[in-house]
Design a protein around this motif. Structure first.
Motif, PDB file in Angstrom:
ATOM      1  N   VAL B 262       0.837  -1.193   0.000  1.00 27.79           N
ATOM      2  CA  VAL B 262       0.000   0.000   0.000  1.00 27.79           C
ATOM      3  C   VAL B 262       0.877   1.250   0.000  1.00 27.79           C
ATOM      4  CG1 VAL B 262      -1.675   1.298   1.339  1.00 27.79           C
ATOM      5  CG2 VAL B 262      -1.881  -1.173   1.175  1.00 27.79           C
ATOM      6  N   ILE B 263       1.888   1.252   0.873  1.00 25.41           N
ATOM      7  CA  ILE B 263       2.756   2.423   0.993  1.00 25.41           C
ATOM      8  C   ILE B 263       3.720   2.526  -0.184  1.00 25.41           C
ATOM      9  CG2 ILE B 263       4.595   3.437   2.368  1.00 25.41           C
ATOM     10  CD1 ILE B 263       3.161   2.474   4.803  1.00 25.41           C
ATOM     11  N   THR B 266       2.177   3.687  -3.318  1.00 23.77           N
ATOM     12  CA  THR B 266       1.791   5.093  -3.269  1.00 23.77           C
ATOM     13  C   THR B 266       2.995   5.988  -3.550  1.00 23.77           C
ATOM     14  OG1 THR B 266       0.183   4.516  -1.598  1.00 23.77           O
ATOM     15  CG2 THR B 266       0.637   6.838  -1.875  1.00 23.77           C
ATOM     16  N   ALA B 277      -6.204  -0.964  -3.605  1.00 23.06           N
ATOM     17  CA  ALA B 277      -6.852  -1.181  -2.313  1.00 23.06           C
ATOM     18  C   ALA B 277      -7.225   0.144  -1.655  1.00 23.06           C
ATOM     19  CB  ALA B 277      -5.934  -1.991  -1.398  1.00 23.06           C
ATOM     20  N   VAL B 278      -6.267   1.081  -1.666  1.00 21.17           N
ATOM     21  CA  VAL B 278      -6.546   2.379  -1.044  1.00 21.17           C
ATOM     22  C   VAL B 278      -7.722   3.055  -1.740  1.00 21.17           C
ATOM     23  CG1 VAL B 278      -5.584   4.622  -0.465  1.00 21.17           C
ATOM     24  CG2 VAL B 278      -4.142   2.622  -0.399  1.00 21.17           C
ATOM     25  N   VAL B 281     -11.089   1.344  -0.908  1.00 20.55           N
ATOM     26  CA  VAL B 281     -11.628   1.654   0.410  1.00 20.55           C
ATOM     27  C   VAL B 281     -12.165   3.078   0.435  1.00 20.55           C
ATOM     28  CG1 VAL B 281     -11.149   1.815   2.858  1.00 20.55           C
ATOM     29  CG2 VAL B 281     -10.085   0.038   1.530  1.00 20.55           C
ATOM     30  N   TYR B 282     -11.434   3.990  -0.196  1.00 21.10           N
ATOM     31  CA  TYR B 282     -11.895   5.383  -0.242  1.00 21.10           C
ATOM     32  C   TYR B 282     -13.249   5.482  -0.920  1.00 21.10           C
ATOM     33  CZ  TYR B 282      -8.220   8.280   1.605  1.00 21.10           C
ATOM     34  OH  TYR B 282      -7.374   8.922   2.448  1.00 21.10           O
TER      35      TYR B 282
END
Lengths: 285, 321
Positions: B262-263, B266, B277-278, B281-282
């Motif tokens: 995830v990090i 980004t 995924a981020v 979810v947003y």
């Protein structure tokens, strides 16, 4: 007991270095907010940003030691207040993690049987949850979370490894003579866990708890970096990195300062954990 | 052995089911996907028809049962029938989740594989060196490197590496994914180096202490007394034994890799599963989030299982006990 521990620890050079570093980080975040002269949220656009839109660098404007942040706030004030936020989150989250880990570990180890297998299944389950994904999802439930919410969330997701270690240790201790004797004397499980097992598992708990402090700082920074942590404009080291990210090329120091501080804090707590491991003679695995 | 494997697999499936169910109800509690997808200005009728179309208007338990595939499914889009092999459609992307995954998973897998390769080779190599060396300064500088690796966050090291190595010196491409397979690898080089070097710290420490223990063991003393040189001992005989805990750790590190994606993605603008995924979810794209959790959790469990099997094959002592 703490005084004894301290006296025993002072002989280890690793402990001394760790203590010095931890004190540095701690003092920075605890005393810093009293030294910082400016509101970390207020913008000082006239003083810190010139006509061409250039941000003031470190030591350029008197009273603003580290210059401006990305939108003309006082970088130094934001760093120390951000440190305070990071430390509070880390301490609260670690306390939750350690208490839960101790409780679950001792219960599972001492009561064994179905309680044990249920709790260990729970540990496996929490361990298998993708940490950041769950954090993100929970963050949407609690719209725009504050410091404590983030801390509780982190604490609830990170007690598992301690629970495992405590359980193993409890399984060893419960066969000891004094525990059997206490049971024969008719003491209940809570009394035995509190009086006889807890002192035996407190050393690994202290070691792992210290390492957890570092991990929590890292996790809080990561969450804030992704924009999911403490609500802006409240500063935190992670959110400062996020804000500085786009200015990287023009003002690399804005990334460097919070980055170095996160690294130093985590390093200090990790080293402290290792030093305590030496002092308390806890086996690593 | 076979019985053990069956029991482990059943348990792994149970954990996967528990994670997916937990996230299902979590996503339900998070908010209304209809208004998140259609925006604030959507009318009540639009919202109602969106919900009806995706089966979101039914009670939550019934939604859950159709999602798992226990109850038959009457809606065309949205989510249903996991047990029948359907991942469903994304609410926002207007595509089947399977087609999105075909594109995204290989990217995340490529980055993960490259980073893990760096991690293991650097970690095991330096760990053996630190454990076997008699020079104190070599050992302590390697240990300092390990401490730094554990303490420096990926996003700090990543940002600095991106600025210095990619932007200023131009050694690597600045972010992105590229067009051809060769370009993919080129673009993955910097992120996997940063991730791998930082991640190698854990392996370094593990292999170092394992090597120490092995050198103090009778088996090393016997080999030495048979005339095997120290050098040959560390290069030829120790690695095979010292990597045994590494295999277990590899399995345990998978969640960190999946979560870390995830990090990493980004920072480096890598269009893989982590960034998806981020976004999912947003956007409250529940079917997509669930599918990603499912994939991640299957990957983690499979990793643990494979580590378990590999350990049994490599270390006869485990089989006997």
């Amino acid at each position: 007991m703490l005084a004894d521990l301290f006296r025993a620890a002072a002989g280890f050079w690793r402990f001394r270095i760790a203590l010095a570093l931890t004190l540095c980080v701690g003092l920075f975040a605890i005393i810093g907010p009293f030294i910082a002269q400016h509101d970390p949220i207020a913008q000082f656009t006239e003083v810190l940003i010139d006509d061409k839109g250039r941000l003031a660098g470190p030591f350029e404007v008197s009273g603003f030691w580290l210059g401006a942040d990305a939108v003309g706030r006082d970088e130094f004030s934001r760093l120390v207040h951000g440190g305070k936020v990071s430390l509070i989150v880390a301490v609260v989250a670690s306390s939750i993690a350690v208490s839960l880990g101790l409780l679950v570990g001792m219960l599972a180890g001492y009561l064994s049987g179905p309680v044990d297998s249920f709790l260990m299944r729970l540990v496996d389950f929490v361990l298998s949850l993708p940490f950041l994904l769950v954090a993100i999802a929970l963050n949407r439930v609690i719209n725009r979370p504050d410091m404590l919410t983030v801390a509780v969330l982190l604490g609830l997701l990170s007690w598992t490894s301690l629970a495992r270690v405590v359980r193993t240790k409890t399984l060893q201790v419960r066969r000891c003579g004094y525990v059997i004797a206490a049971r024969a004397l008719g003491y209940g499980p809570w009394h035995i866990m509190w009086r006889h097992i807890l002192p035996n598992v407190s050393a690994p708990a202290l070691v792992l708890g210290t390492t957890t402090l570092g991990n929590m700082i890292l996790m809080e920074a990561a969450m804030s970096f992704l924009g999911l942590g403490v609500r802006p404009p409240v500063p935190s080291w992670g959110s400062m990195l996020r804000e500085a990210q786009d200015l990287m090329i023009h003002a690399p120091h804005l990334v460097l300062f919070p980055g170095l501080l996160v690294g130093m804090a985590v390093f200090a707590f990790n080293l402290m954990g290792e030093a305590l491991r030496d002092v308390l003679d806890v086996r690593s695995h | 052995m076979v019985e053990h494997l069956i029991r482990r697999t059943a348990y792994a499936l149970f954990i996967v089911w528990a994670s997916v169910s937990c996230v299902f109800f979590l996503m339900y509690a998070v908010g209304d996907p209809a208004s998140a997808t259609l925006g604030e200005r959507a009318s009540a009728e639009q919202l109602a028809s969106f919900r009806a179309q995706h089966g979101l208007d039914r009670p939550v338990l019934s939604q859950y049962l159709t999602y798992i595939g226990v109850q038959p499914c009457h809606v065309r889009a949205g989510y249903c029938g996991l047990l029948q092999g359907h991942l469903g459609d994304s609410l926002r992307l207007d595509a089947t989740i399977a087609s999105v995954f075909v594109e995204r998973i290989p990217r995340t897998a490529l980055l993960g594989a490259m980073a893990t390769t760096v991690e293991v080779f650097v970690g095991v190599g330096l760990g053996l060196w630190a454990g076997a060396t008699r020079r104190r300064w070599v050992d302590s500088s390697l240990l300092t490197f390990a401490y730094l690796g554990i303490s420096i966050p990926t996003f700090v090291a990543g940002l600095i590496a991106l600025d210095q190595l990619a932007f200023r010196l131009g050694l690597f491409p600045v972010g992105g994914y590229g067009e051809t397979p060769l370009e993919h690898i080129k673009h993955a080089l910097l992120p996997s180096l940063v991730l791998g070097l930082l991640g190698s710290a854990t392996y370094l420490r593990l292999v170092r202490s394992e090597t120490r223990d092995l050198l103090a063991d009778e088996f090393s003393r016997m080999l030495r007394s048979l005339g095997v040189s120290q050098r040959r001992l560390t290069l030829r005989y120790l690695p095979r034994l010292a990597v045994l805990p590494v295999i277990t750790l590899l399995g345990l590190q998978l969640p960190a890799l999946v979560g870390g994606a995830v990090i990493t993605e980004t920072i480096f603008g890598w269009p893989g599963l982590g960034r998806l995924a981020v976004e999912a979810v947003y956007n409250l794209d529940a079917p997509l989030v669930l599918a990603i959790v499912l994939v991640a959790s299957v990957a983690v469990q499979a990793g643990n299982l494979l580590a378990d099997i590999a350990l049994q094959l490599l270390d006869p002592r485990v089989l006997r006990s």
